[in-house]
Write an enzyme that holds these catalytic residues in place. Structure first.
Site, PDB file in Angstrom:
ATOM      1  N   ASP A 233      -9.259   0.604   2.117  1.00 46.84           N
ATOM      2  CA  ASP A 233      -9.283   1.029   0.712  1.00 46.84           C
ATOM      3  C   ASP A 233     -10.595   0.623   0.047  1.00 46.84           C
ATOM      4  O   ASP A 233     -11.184   1.390  -0.705  1.00 46.84           O
ATOM      5  CB  ASP A 233      -8.099   0.410  -0.047  1.00 46.84           C
ATOM      6  CG  ASP A 233      -6.779   1.085   0.297  1.00 46.84           C
ATOM      7  OD1 ASP A 233      -6.782   1.914   1.225  1.00 46.84           O
ATOM      8  OD2 ASP A 233      -5.746   0.795  -0.340  1.00 46.84           O
TER       9      ASP A 233
ATOM     10  N   THR B 105      -3.060   5.397  -4.078  1.00 44.52           N
ATOM     11  CA  THR B 105      -1.934   6.118  -3.453  1.00 44.52           C
ATOM     12  C   THR B 105      -0.607   5.801  -4.138  1.00 44.52           C
ATOM     13  O   THR B 105       0.277   6.642  -4.176  1.00 44.52           O
ATOM     14  CB  THR B 105      -1.844   5.759  -1.959  1.00 44.52           C
ATOM     15  OG1 THR B 105      -1.844   4.337  -1.823  1.00 44.52           O
ATOM     16  CG2 THR B 105      -3.005   6.323  -1.181  1.00 44.52           C
ATOM     17  N   THR B 106      -0.465   4.575  -4.661  1.00 44.86           N
ATOM     18  CA  THR B 106       0.771   4.212  -5.377  1.00 44.86           C
ATOM     19  C   THR B 106       0.778   4.856  -6.752  1.00 44.86           C
ATOM     20  O   THR B 106       1.771   5.454  -7.172  1.00 44.86           O
ATOM     21  CB  THR B 106       0.880   2.673  -5.511  1.00 44.86           C
ATOM     22  OG1 THR B 106       0.700   2.090  -4.231  1.00 44.86           O
ATOM     23  CG2 THR B 106       2.228   2.272  -6.080  1.00 44.86           C
TER      24      THR B 106
ATOM     25  N   ASP C  62       0.855  -1.194   0.000  1.00 46.39           N
ATOM     26  CA  ASP C  62       0.000   0.000   0.000  1.00 46.39           C
ATOM     27  C   ASP C  62       0.891   1.243   0.000  1.00 46.39           C
ATOM     28  O   ASP C  62       1.684   1.446   0.929  1.00 46.39           O
ATOM     29  CB  ASP C  62      -0.899  -0.025   1.243  1.00 46.39           C
ATOM     30  CG  ASP C  62      -1.789   1.204   1.319  1.00 46.39           C
ATOM     31  OD1 ASP C  62      -2.549   1.433   0.375  1.00 46.39           O
ATOM     32  OD2 ASP C  62      -1.697   1.936   2.316  1.00 46.39           O
TER      33      ASP C  62
END
Length: 528
Positions: free
Chosen positions: A394, A102-103, A69
């Site tokens: 998520d 987020t990545t 994550d």
């Protein structure tokens, strides 16, 4: 740093303790900033997609975290460089606003910085690059609106929501149970959602974790779980049709506010004191019984005598329950938190269908389940393992975003490839220097599908070229990278979806941060 003027009125800068500081200006500063941003993006690039690698992080205390994550990796990394910290903030913003992607947002920002570096070397001014990126991001966001599809779902048709949550979970460690996890996340969100106002309060969903057990043991409880047990081992372990007294006052005799001392010099005086204390406890327990309470949940503890008395009077009790948990119990059961025994009335009692104590594993850890509550809008997801908690978060955020805005785009890099083609075509309509930046933006968009192909063990350039030509030939914006070797590039057939607002937010946030980095042309740092 201070600004001064010489005798001719010319300004110059005085650096305090300048022998201990280094200063970079102009192009050198911009290149140093870009290198720092690219270094952070390079770390996360290998964690993108369903076949992305995991990172092992060790905290100063020796705790080990294994995750892919993006927000968690950057949160736990010790980043010293200021531009590196900006990339951490970027990931945090995406996590706060959307909860997923987020990545991808950091990989996107890294690719934009890489393209900006090439433009700077060709002598293009950073402001013109920033303006070109701004134009390109607007084109990309508008194009996403055009290629997006509306998802229709209802309380009886949750399959579209489940499929989108499964896409999110496919890149997590929990992907072998992604179907059951996605269903739990969707049911939890729908239980607390206000579909008329298109609003979801995630605070009503409590995610409770317990180490040990299997992923399959994760369950959704329409009620509240409290990590406590009954205060006395002989109290009943299951109670039905429960009326709950929720107290923040302690089960103990009142204490004077001033300093005091009690002198006891005879047995009679001690006996009198003990009887008086027992009467206090007796009155408290009787008060709870009189209003009809069948369970007492108390924020504070109570001594052995009170515990013994509660057990004898058949009044089960739970002690040392935290303030946040008390609030959730009050919301779920429709009860009121009572600060003083004198204020306890039947109307302030919470109601629940069943309260039971459950033991887990060989250690026999016990937890209290409060189910079938009067207000079922408070739910709990009971999960096993820390990484599962991050993954469920998520999935919950994705389900919430779809309820707020039910537009979706297709995943597997198809949205980025489609935007890249649209931005490339729009670049010709801009006659100025900005068109170079717009083309560079289109190239940067290709970095996400290329990273997906690379992480899946495919030939990145060859795979991207094939998918891009297929999109142009078939005019099909749903063609993406076949990461799972299903045999088709059409993401509609693979049921790989992403929320429209999540993808738009990724592009806008990455562009804003890159613009900010490009506009920094003077960096003063302490020398090592």
């Amino acid at each position: 740093m201070a600004l001064a003027f010489d005798e001719f009125g010319r300004p110059f800068i005085i650096l305090r303790e300048q022998e201990q500081k280094t200063r970079l200006r102009g192009l050198d500063a911009q290149k140093a900033n870009i290198s720092a941003g690219k270094a952070v993006a390079r770390i996360l690039r290998t964690s993108l997609g369903p076949k992305g690698m995991d990172k092992m992080l060790q905290s100063p205390d020796g705790d080990v975290t294994i995750t892919n994550d993006g927000a968690t990796i950057l949160e736990q990394m010790d980043v010293d460089n200021q531009i590196g910290k900006l990339m951490v903030e970027l990931s945090r913003s995406q996590d706060y606003e959307i909860g997923d992607g987020t990545t991808g947002v950091v990989v996107m920002a890294g690719a934009l910085l890489e393209q900006a570096e090439k433009l700077l070397e060709r002598g293009i001014h950073p402001i013109r690059i920033a303006e070109g990126y701004e134009m390109a991001s607007r084109i990309a966001v508008e194009h996403l609106e055009r290629v997006a599809h509306k998802f229709e779902f209802g309380l009886n048709d949750i399959e579209p929501l489940v499929q989108t949550c499964m896409t999110t979970l496919s890149s997590k460690i929990v992907n072998r149970c992604k179907r059951s996890m996605a269903e739990i996340a969707v049911k939890a969100v729908l239980a607390v959602a206000d579909l008329e106002r298109k609003d979801v309060n995630l605070d009503l969903i409590k995610v409770e974790g317990k180490v040990g057990g299997k992923l399959e043991d994760t369950e959704l409880i329409y009620g509240i779980i409290v990590d406590k047990d009954m205060s006395h081992p002989q109290m009943p372990k299951q109670i039905e049709d429960v009326k709950i007294a929720i107290l923040t006052c302690p089960f103990e005799p009142p204490k004077p506010k001033t300093k005091h001392k009690v002198d006891i010099d005879t047995v009679e005086k001690f006996q009198t004191l003990r009887l008086q204390e027992q009467k206090y406890f007796d009155d408290m327990v009787q008060k709870c019984k009189d209003v009809g309470a069948t369970l007492v949940i108390c924020q504070w503890g109570f001594d052995d005598e009170a515990n013994h008395l509660l057990m004898h009077r058949n009044l089960p009790a739970v002690r040392w329950v935290g303030g946040v948990e008390l609030e959730l119990i009050a919301i779920a059961t429709g009860g009121r938190i009572v600060p003083r025994f004198q204020e306890l009335t039947p109307e302030k009692l919470g109601k629940a269908g069943i309260v039971r104590e459950k033991a887990f594993g060989t250690t026999k850890d016990r937890m209290i389940y409060i189910e079938h509550c009067a207000n079922s809008r408070a739910v709990t997801i009971f999960i096993r393992g820390e990484e599962t908690k991050r993954s469920i978060h998520d999935a919950l955020c994705v389900a919430r975003n779809l309820i707020r805005n039910n537009s979706i785009v297709y995943g597997g890099g198809s949205a980025e490839i489609s935007c890249s083609i649209a931005v490339e075509a729009a670049a010709d309509k801009h006659p100025g220097v900005e068109q170079y930046a717009i083309r560079a933006f289109a190239d940067a968009l290709d970095s996400v599908p290329m990273a997906l192909a690379e992480n899946s063990g495919l030939q990145p350039i060859e795979t991207l070229s094939a998918v891009k030509s297929q999109q142009i030939k078939e005019n099909n914006p749903c063609c993406g990278i076949d990461c799972n070797d299903v045999g088709t590039n059409d993401m509609r057939e693979q049921n790989v979806f992403e929320t429209l607002i999540g993808k738009q937010q990724q592009i806008l946030l990455a562009t804003q941060v890159v613009k900010m980095i490009l506009k920094i042309d003077d960096v003063i740092t302490p020398s090592a």
